[in-house]
Design a protein around this motif. Structure first.
Motif: not given
Length: 221
Positions: A192-210
């Motif tokens: 899933i796009s890290d843009d989508v997940l970063a906004k959904a979980f209200q964290v930065d994209k680096k956290t999602i990428d990790w």
């Protein structure tokens, strides 16, 4: 006219209730023919003349699952894919083994309610209701205790102790399905796009990428 609309509404409600779980069998049994090329919702029936007692038999649930993994748990399922006599019967079961501090992580069964019995040890269990309440129901279970997880709701089990725990679960579908939340969200293929997940979980994209770079283990056997 109003009476006609009411009748249609009642029929629609009755139909939705009738289709809310696996359909009822229309014969004594319908052993799955897994070699058939016909695609249906479930499996087509094997010719009854070729059905044997072995089609209704499964062995091995006495053996402990391997809990030496990142989650410290293992689910051994007995569903229609392993016991073809379950086809159309609307039921299946699991054995779940938990090592010390072992976790069966938050997950759902999209097609089944689950009732769980602790055979040995202890478990912290719980489920969360749907939006917008997101209410947590949780309970500490010991040997002999029973807990039910309603169909489709996110639930979990955790062994807080230092000894192994065993539980047996029964599910109201021949093929209940399992969606492990972390695996589905962070381990989907393609991701899933890290843009989508970063906004959904209200964290930065680096956290999602990790998180997406981690190995998300499936403890279902």
């Amino acid at each position: 006219m109003a009476a006609k609309i009411l009748l249609i509404a009642l029929l629609a409600m009755a139909s939705s209730l009738a289709m809310a779980s696996d359909p009822s069998p229309l014969q004594d049994f319908c052993v799955a023919d897994k070699d058939s090329k016909v695609l249906v919702n479930g499996f087509v029936c094997k010719d009854p003349k070729h059905v044997t007692a072995e089609d209704f038999f499964f062995m091995g649930l006495d053996k402990a699952g391997n809990t030496v993994n990142k989650l410290g748990s293992m689910v051994t399922a007995v569903n229609v894919n392993k016991l073809i006599g379950l086809n159309t019967l609307g039921i299946s079961m699991v054995r779940i083994d938990y090592g010390p501090k072992g976790l069966n992580p938050p997950h759902t069964h999209p097609r089944a309610t689950e009732i769980l019995t602790v055979i040995e040890g202890q478990l912290l269990v719980g489920f969360v209701t749907s939006n917008t309440d997101n209410r947590l129901f949780t309970k500490m279970l010991k040997k002999g205790d029973v807990f039910v997880f309603p169909e489709g709701l996110i639930h979990f089990q955790f062994n807080p102790g230092n000894c192994n725990t065993i539980a047996i679960g029964a599910l109201s579908s021949q093929n209940p399905g399992t969606i492990t939340i972390a695996n589905a969200v962070f381990g989907s293929k393609p991701p899933i796009s890290d843009d989508v997940l970063a906004k959904a979980f209200q964290v930065d994209k680096k956290t999602i990428d990790w998180l997406q770079a981690q190995f998300w283990m499936d403890n279902n056997n």
